[in-house]
Design an enzyme around this catalytic site. Structure first.
Site, short mmCIF file in Angstrom:
data_model
loop_
_atom_site.label_atom_id
_atom_site.label_comp_id
_atom_site.label_asym_id
_atom_site.label_seq_id
_atom_site.Cartn_x
_atom_site.Cartn_y
_atom_site.Cartn_z
N PHE A 272 -16.00 -11.19 -31.97
CA PHE A 272 -14.58 -11.02 -32.29
C PHE A 272 -14.17 -12.09 -33.29
O PHE A 272 -14.32 -13.28 -33.05
CB PHE A 272 -13.70 -11.11 -31.04
CG PHE A 272 -12.26 -10.83 -31.35
CD1 PHE A 272 -11.79 -9.52 -31.44
CD2 PHE A 272 -11.37 -11.87 -31.63
CE1 PHE A 272 -10.46 -9.26 -31.78
CE2 PHE A 272 -10.04 -11.60 -31.96
CZ PHE A 272 -9.59 -10.29 -32.03
N ASP B 251 -17.52 -19.60 -36.11
CA ASP B 251 -16.14 -19.29 -35.73
C ASP B 251 -15.86 -20.03 -34.42
O ASP B 251 -16.22 -19.56 -33.34
CB ASP B 251 -15.99 -17.78 -35.57
CG ASP B 251 -14.60 -17.38 -35.10
OD1 ASP B 251 -13.82 -18.27 -34.68
OD2 ASP B 251 -14.28 -16.17 -35.14
N LYS C 212 -6.52 -21.33 -32.56
CA LYS C 212 -6.11 -21.44 -31.15
C LYS C 212 -5.69 -22.84 -30.68
O LYS C 212 -4.54 -23.18 -30.77
CB LYS C 212 -7.21 -20.83 -30.26
CG LYS C 212 -7.33 -19.32 -30.48
CD LYS C 212 -7.90 -18.59 -29.28
CE LYS C 212 -7.63 -17.11 -29.37
NZ LYS C 212 -8.69 -16.35 -30.01
C1 LIG Z 1 -8.75 -15.34 -31.10
C2 LIG Z 1 -9.91 -15.37 -32.00
C3 LIG Z 1 -9.78 -15.05 -33.36
C4 LIG Z 1 -8.50 -14.53 -33.95
O1 LIG Z 1 -7.50 -15.47 -33.92
P1 LIG Z 1 -5.98 -15.04 -34.27
O2 LIG Z 1 -5.25 -16.35 -34.30
O3 LIG Z 1 -5.53 -14.12 -33.19
O4 LIG Z 1 -6.01 -14.38 -35.59
C5 LIG Z 1 -10.89 -15.18 -34.17
N1 LIG Z 1 -12.07 -15.60 -33.67
C6 LIG Z 1 -12.23 -15.92 -32.37
C7 LIG Z 1 -13.56 -16.40 -31.89
C8 LIG Z 1 -11.16 -15.80 -31.49
O5 LIG Z 1 -11.33 -16.08 -30.20
#
Ligand SMILES: *Cc1c(COP(=O)(O)O)cnc(C)c1O
Length: 400
Positions: A138, A224, A253
């Site tokens: 994700f 990420d 986050k």
């Molecule tokens: C939540 C998340 C995203 C997306 O972040 P947003 O601030 O909602 O755009 C991308 N990568 C990972 C691993 C995430 O957990």
């Protein structure tokens, strides 16, 4: 507003993008929130790994208050002192030499994808633009990040995706080797732990192999760390568990302790591909959000990083308590996994009903990948909070 009115007006005025649960928190402190009816909940969702220091941490609150009185926003046409201070903190505590600030996780991944392609174009010429990512990953909801995301359920109805993305099974070294090509691949983009995908922890030496594959093919390694970064796993960044360094890392986050901020971090060699005019964000790294992020990271690092120690100890305690549930509920609680305070309990059935029953009993937890309960309490959490949460969950599982 009364709860009924909030529900009614949400349906009337908001686009229907979220399957919301019937709680409307309006106050929070630490690991607790209070709903519209003043009911207390213990919060093990933490804004989906955003509230690393818990709700309304006093240091973050004061930093926001002070900065809001002085200057909230100014354009990146000018120099922004807080941005420099925050970038320096991030650089001093990571592999990176340079930082670009944006506003969210998806936007950070967009920046990383653009940076990788721009770097490869400059270093190797045309044709080396493919990005290999993992199935079940994700990376966010914007088109680049969505194309990188290896789950077709998120693509459905929005096709065509951005070209140049290849997905391989997470944790599978041979599959990655086959997919990465020296001619075509500009980057490999992975989460250290697949969080939304069900808290999937890779095999122990996976990332050493990933690093090697990237190095032999001239592909950049993008991690990420939007969810795993900022102390969530007991290290400031999860890559520190694996004995490797990425070329690019994305954060969001937990970075701002609750305010919207994202970041792309890179080595000096790679970061040089971004020159004036190539990438930008109007709000990116404004004085207010940077003040909150500085307070957040300083709090995580203060007193010899005791909060990271706490995260490790509390993670071990939570993990032990979840393992007890596997023994207590054979056939229902199948397995527990995670690192630090990103933990999961896999059930043999969909967990949406469990989440609802926990809410009725004063506990907020999250369900991901259909049947995986995910726990993301703040790294300030203490043993009695964990015991209380697990005991509520245990009572709920008993009644299933
Ligand atoms: C939540 C998340 C995203 C997306 O972040 P947003 O601030 O909602 O755009 C991308 N990568 C990972 C691993 C995430 O957990």
């Amino acid at each position: 507003m009364e709860m009924d009115k909030i529900l009614e007006e949400s349906a009337r005025y908001l686009m229907d993008t979220y399957g919301r649960l019937p709680v409307a928190p309006r106050k929070g402190r630490g690991v607790r929130v209070w709903g519209a009816d003043d009911r207390e909940y213990i919060d093990f969702v933490g804004g989906i790994a955003v509230n690393v220091l818990g709700h309304c941490h006093p240091k973050v609150v004061v930093a926001i208050q002070k900065q809001a009185q002085r200057l909230i926003h100014i354009s990146n046409l000018y120099f922004i002192e807080n941005q420099v201070k925050l970038a320096r903190l991030l650089v001093e505590h990571s592999f990176a030499d340079k930082v670009f600030f944006c506003n969210s996780g998806a936007e950070a991944n967009e920046g990383a994808i653009k940076l990788a392609r721009k770097y490869a174009r400059g270093a190797y010429g045309e044709g080396k633009y493919e990005i290999v990512t993992a199935l079940n990953s994700f990376h966010g909801r914007t088109y680049g990040a969505l194309s990188a995301t290896g789950q077709s359920k998120f693509h459905a109805g929005f096709e065509p995706m951005l070209p140049g993305f290849i997905h391989v099974p997470f944790g599978d070294v041979e599959a990655l080797k086959k997919a990465v090509s020296p001619k075509k691949t500009c980057a490999v983009l992975l989460e250290p732990i697949q969080a939304e995908g069900g808290v999937r922890v890779p095999p122990p030496d996976y990332f050493r192999h990933v690093r090697e594959i990237c190095d032999t093919s001239g592909a950049l390694l993008i991690l990420d760390e939007v969810q795993t970064g900022m102390g969530r796993t007991g290290e400031l960044f999860a890559y520190k568990h694996f004995g490797i360094k990425p070329d690019i890392m994305t954060l969001a986050k937990g970075l701002g302790g609750g305010v919207p901020i994202g970041a792309v971090l890179g080595t000096g060699k790679v970061a040089r591909a971004f020159t004036p005019g190539t990438h930008a964000a109007t709000f990116g790294g404004n004085p207010l959000v940077c003040a909150a992020a500085i307070a957040t990271i300083q709090t995580i690092l203060e007193d010899n990083q005791y909060l990271l120690e706490n995260c490790k100890r509390m993670g071990a305690h939570l993990s032990k308590r979840l393992s007890e549930l596997i023994n207590a509920f054979p056939g229902l609680a199948l397995g527990a996994r995670g690192i630090g305070l990103l933990q999961a309990l896999e059930l043999s059935r969909p967990c949406a009903a469990v989440v609802r029953a926990c809410i009725e009993n004063g506990l907020l937890i999250n369900c991901t990948a259909d049947n995986v309960l995910r726990f993301m309490p703040p790294i300030t959490v203490q043993e009695p909070d964990i015991d209380q949460a697990v005991s509520i969950l245990s009572e709920v599982l008993k009644k299933l």
